[in-house]
Scaffold this motif. Structure first.
Motif, PDB file in Angstrom:
ATOM      1  N   TYR A 104       0.799  -1.411   0.011  1.00  0.00           N
ATOM      2  CA  TYR A 104       0.010  -0.186  -0.024  1.00  0.00           C
ATOM      3  C   TYR A 104       0.772   1.249  -0.016  1.00  0.00           C
ATOM      4  N   SER A 105       2.220   1.305   0.255  1.00  0.00           N
ATOM      5  CA  SER A 105       3.012   2.313   0.114  1.00  0.00           C
ATOM      6  C   SER A 105       2.839   3.264  -1.073  1.00  0.00           C
ATOM      7  N   PRO A 106       2.577   2.967  -2.257  1.00  0.00           N
ATOM      8  CA  PRO A 106       2.645   4.018  -3.386  1.00  0.00           C
ATOM      9  C   PRO A 106       1.279   4.709  -3.080  1.00  0.00           C
ATOM     10  N   LEU A 107       0.392   4.079  -2.394  1.00  0.00           N
ATOM     11  CA  LEU A 107      -0.853   4.730  -2.007  1.00  0.00           C
ATOM     12  C   LEU A 107      -0.434   6.198  -0.941  1.00  0.00           C
ATOM     13  N   ILE A 108       0.531   5.807  -0.292  1.00  0.00           N
ATOM     14  CA  ILE A 108       0.884   6.638   0.900  1.00  0.00           C
ATOM     15  C   ILE A 108       1.729   7.938   0.246  1.00  0.00           C
ATOM     16  N   TYR A 109       2.404   7.598  -0.865  1.00  0.00           N
ATOM     17  CA  TYR A 109       2.860   8.630  -1.540  1.00  0.00           C
ATOM     18  C   TYR A 109       1.916   9.727  -2.099  1.00  0.00           C
ATOM     19  N   LEU A 110       0.847   9.174  -2.766  1.00  0.00           N
ATOM     20  CA  LEU A 110      -0.244   9.805  -3.183  1.00  0.00           C
ATOM     21  C   LEU A 110      -1.282  10.666  -2.223  1.00  0.00           C
ATOM     22  N   LEU A 111      -1.170  10.013  -1.017  1.00  0.00           N
ATOM     23  CA  LEU A 111      -2.076  10.601  -0.065  1.00  0.00           C
ATOM     24  C   LEU A 111      -1.015  11.832   0.543  1.00  0.00           C
ATOM     25  N   CYS A 112       0.207  11.618   0.501  1.00  0.00           N
ATOM     26  CA  CYS A 112       1.182  12.670   1.151  1.00  0.00           C
ATOM     27  C   CYS A 112       1.323  13.803   0.117  1.00  0.00           C
ATOM     28  N   SER A 113       1.057  13.740  -1.159  1.00  0.00           N
ATOM     29  CA  SER A 113       0.914  14.703  -1.999  1.00  0.00           C
ATOM     30  C   SER A 113      -0.519  15.662  -2.012  1.00  0.00           C
ATOM     31  N   LEU A 114      -1.354  14.625  -1.558  1.00  0.00           N
ATOM     32  CA  LEU A 114      -2.713  15.477  -1.113  1.00  0.00           C
ATOM     33  C   LEU A 114      -2.677  16.127  -0.016  1.00  0.00           C
ATOM     34  N   LEU A 115      -1.979  15.825   1.132  1.00  0.00           N
ATOM     35  CA  LEU A 115      -1.912  16.393   2.324  1.00  0.00           C
ATOM     36  C   LEU A 115      -1.154  17.765   1.977  1.00  0.00           C
ATOM     37  N   ILE A 116      -0.070  17.612   1.421  1.00  0.00           N
ATOM     38  CA  ILE A 116       0.800  18.568   1.121  1.00  0.00           C
ATOM     39  C   ILE A 116       0.354  19.774   0.189  1.00  0.00           C
ATOM     40  N   PHE A 117      -0.721  19.300  -0.624  1.00  0.00           N
ATOM     41  CA  PHE A 117      -1.239  20.225  -1.605  1.00  0.00           C
ATOM     42  C   PHE A 117      -1.734  21.410  -0.810  1.00  0.00           C
ATOM     43  N   PRO A 118      -2.673  21.606  -0.221  1.00  0.00           N
ATOM     44  CA  PRO A 118      -3.239  22.766   0.721  1.00  0.00           C
ATOM     45  C   PRO A 118      -2.251  23.677   1.048  1.00  0.00           C
ATOM     46  N   ILE A 119      -1.067  23.134   1.518  1.00  0.00           N
ATOM     47  CA  ILE A 119       0.156  23.972   1.989  1.00  0.00           C
ATOM     48  C   ILE A 119       0.908  24.706   0.820  1.00  0.00           C
ATOM     49  N   VAL A 120       0.886  23.993  -0.269  1.00  0.00           N
ATOM     50  CA  VAL A 120       1.548  24.426  -1.544  1.00  0.00           C
ATOM     51  C   VAL A 120       0.761  25.657  -1.955  1.00  0.00           C
ATOM     52  N   LEU A 121      -0.639  25.373  -2.100  1.00  0.00           N
ATOM     53  CA  LEU A 121      -1.393  26.334  -2.429  1.00  0.00           C
ATOM     54  C   LEU A 121      -1.286  27.728  -1.406  1.00  0.00           C
ATOM     55  N   CYS A 122      -1.276  27.581  -0.314  1.00  0.00           N
ATOM     56  CA  CYS A 122      -1.169  28.648   0.490  1.00  0.00           C
ATOM     57  C   CYS A 122       0.303  29.437   0.209  1.00  0.00           C
ATOM     58  N   PHE A 123       1.304  28.668   0.007  1.00  0.00           N
ATOM     59  CA  PHE A 123       2.470  29.411  -0.366  1.00  0.00           C
ATOM     60  C   PHE A 123       2.460  30.118  -1.617  1.00  0.00           C
ATOM     61  N   ALA A 124       1.645  29.548  -2.405  1.00  0.00           N
ATOM     62  CA  ALA A 124       1.513  30.139  -3.900  1.00  0.00           C
ATOM     63  C   ALA A 124       0.763  31.482  -3.762  1.00  0.00           C
ATOM     64  N   GLU A 125      -0.228  31.745  -2.949  1.00  0.00           N
ATOM     65  CA  GLU A 125      -1.093  32.994  -2.722  1.00  0.00           C
ATOM     66  C   GLU A 125      -0.187  33.777  -2.096  1.00  0.00           C
ATOM     67  N   LEU A 126       0.589  33.536  -1.035  1.00  0.00           N
ATOM     68  CA  LEU A 126       1.520  34.591  -0.280  1.00  0.00           C
ATOM     69  C   LEU A 126       2.326  34.803  -1.013  1.00  0.00           C
ATOM     70  N   ALA A 127       3.039  33.991  -2.009  1.00  0.00           N
ATOM     71  CA  ALA A 127       4.089  34.610  -2.649  1.00  0.00           C
ATOM     72  C   ALA A 127       3.958  35.484  -3.895  1.00  0.00           C
ATOM     73  N   SER A 128       2.491  35.470  -4.054  1.00  0.00           N
ATOM     74  CA  SER A 128       2.171  36.420  -5.026  1.00  0.00           C
ATOM     75  C   SER A 128       1.970  37.892  -4.677  1.00  0.00           C
ATOM     76  N   TYR A 129       1.760  37.859  -3.443  1.00  0.00           N
ATOM     77  CA  TYR A 129       1.647  39.205  -2.803  1.00  0.00           C
ATOM     78  C   TYR A 129       2.982  39.933  -2.740  1.00  0.00           C
ATOM     79  N   PHE A 130       4.156  39.539  -2.662  1.00  0.00           N
ATOM     80  CA  PHE A 130       5.328  40.214  -2.341  1.00  0.00           C
ATOM     81  C   PHE A 130       6.218  40.227  -3.383  1.00  0.00           C
ATOM     82  N   ARG A 131       7.361  41.401  -3.560  1.00  0.00           N
ATOM     83  CA  ARG A 131       8.172  41.369  -4.563  1.00  0.00           C
ATOM     84  C   ARG A 131       9.569  41.476  -3.375  1.00  0.00           C
ATOM     85  N   ASN A 132       9.331  40.803  -2.406  1.00  0.00           N
ATOM     86  CA  ASN A 132      10.576  40.969  -1.465  1.00  0.00           C
ATOM     87  C   ASN A 132      11.308  39.452  -1.225  1.00  0.00           C
TER      88      ASN A 132
END
Length: 418
Positions: A31-59
């Motif tokens: 079942y370990s391949p599914l854990i990789y997919l699970l982790c990508s889904l878990l990390i995805f909201p965090i990635v999106l938050c970084f994407a939004e915040l990075a778009s606000y700054f030029r520093n």
């Protein structure tokens, strides 16, 4: 956009994927391949938050800048300090793993003076490349990225060609326990961590509001697919991979023999080297940013007159990483970096509601669904933190206390100067 993508991909694909498939198989079996997919889904909201915040700054600064703007100087410093330490430790861990991988063929370099000399060459060369200029660093990243992806892709293609339907998991065994799933997810977070490297210099891109989200989404989607197929090929090629200390090297040996083994070791060197190069390019900009904010000595904020790079911060990072790599093993160093990184993720997600209210009207990338995605990111971070060992938690608390001491001293010096 491709410069940001290179930083994100090299942050993601480093040492982890070459050492974690065996641990994932030990904890989750077929079942370990599914854990990789699970982790990508878990990390995805965090990635999106970084994407939004990075778009606000030029520093320059990434999570340091976001936390400072949202929660004030002290929290901004602590986030920067924790993230910096986690990246230094991860750099040292990957340096140690790089030598361990080379030691697969050349045993004498894993101990003694030879190990110290090679670590000095690795850290010294990357320090020099980054001191002399950003263009040289990005070019070296591009070369290493092509080599590493080619090696991993070859393993998948050859494995699929030779094994055929055997690579498809049957999922007939016993489901892993919730505790094992949690431990596997925590460890695989190390393999998915590092995407945030691209956010640190994001403000230096021409159009961060457009480039940063695209770079992160392309990186996380491509890497998640790559990890999934690597795991299923490795499971099929090496049935007892759970007991292997060099899982992908063993898989390459089974599928391609000595030639494949040599090609994959080159891929490991390029992969870990690319991760190290990306860390060396981005992480020193944390101490540079903190120095500009007045919470670290001004020495860290000095820019080379001719090269226009934060040379002092780069040299300090290289030296500190070298010392840690000499005295620490990959497993210990990797374990100590996870909790600090997850804490940074949580605070970054928590910064989204505050900063969106201030900056969203300036043309940034605003996530759909209101605050649902930041809440999911905070929840994911909290769940991952619950999986961390007591020792890692206490070590992180110690780091926070040490960082607070630095902050108090720097603030006192600032008050005296004014």
């Amino acid at each position: 956009i491709w410069g940001l993508w290179l930083l994100a991909v090299n942050g993601l694909i480093g040492a982890g994927i070459f050492g974690l498939p065996s641990t994932a198989a030990k904890l989750a079996g077929e079942y370990s391949p599914l854990i990789y997919l699970l982790c990508s889904l878990l990390i995805f909201p965090i990635v999106l938050c970084f994407a939004e915040l990075a778009s606000y700054f030029r520093n320059t600064g990434g999570p340091v800048r976001y936390s400072k703007e949202a929660f004030g100087d002290l929290i901004g410093f602590e986030v920067g300090w924790l993230y910096y330490v986690s990246r230094v430790v991860a750099f040292a861990a990957n340096s140690a793993l790089l030598l361990d991988s080379i030691g697969y063929f050349w045993n004498d370099i894993t101990d003694g003076a030879e190990r110290i000399v090679l670590l000095a060459l690795i850290c010294g060369a990357l320090t020099f490349i980054n001191v002399i200029g950003s263009v040289h660093a990005i070019r070296s990243l591009a070369t290493l990225t092509v080599i590493k992806i080619a090696a991993l892709f070859l393993l998948i293609v050859v494995g699929a060609g030779q094994l055929g339907e055997e690579i498809i998991p049957r999922f007939e065994g016993t489901m892993p326990s919730a505790n094992d799933i949690g431990l596997a997810a925590l460890l695989l977070t190390y393999a998915y961590g590092g995407f945030e490297l691209a956010s640190i210099p994001a403000g230096e891109s021409h159009n961060p509001a457009r480039h940063m989200p695209l770079a992160l989404l392309l990186a996380i989607g491509g890497v998640a697919t790559l990890y999934f197929f690597i795991q299923i090929v490795s499971l099929a090629a090496v049935p007892d991979i759970a007991s292997s200390s060099t899982p992908l090297l063993d898989a390459a040996n089974v599928l391609m023999g000595p030639i494949g083994l040599i090609f994959l070791i080159l891929g490991i060197i390029a992969s870990v080297g690319g991760n190290l190069a990306a860390s060396m390019f981005t992480t020193p900009r944390i101490t540079y940013t903190l120095a500009l904010d007045g919470v670290l000595p001004r020495w860290f904020g000095m820019v080379h007159e001719k090269l226009r790079t934060p040379a002092n911060s780069i040299i300090f990072f290289g030296l500190l990483s070298f010392l840690l790599a000499i005295f620490g093993s990959f497993v210990w160093l990797a374990a100590t970096s996870v909790f600090s990184r997850v804490l940074v993720y949580m605070l970054t997600c928590a910064a989204v509601p505050r900063l969106r209210a201030r900056y969203s009207e300036n043309g940034g990338f605003v996530l759909p669904g209101g605050y649902l995605i930041p809440i999911l990111g905070i929840g994911t971070s909290a769940w991952l933190m619950l999986q961390v060992s007591k020792d890692s938690f206490l070590f992180t608390i110690l780091l926070i206390l040490v960082g607070s001491g630095f902050y108090i001293v720097a603030r006192h010096q600032r008050i005296k100067e004014t």
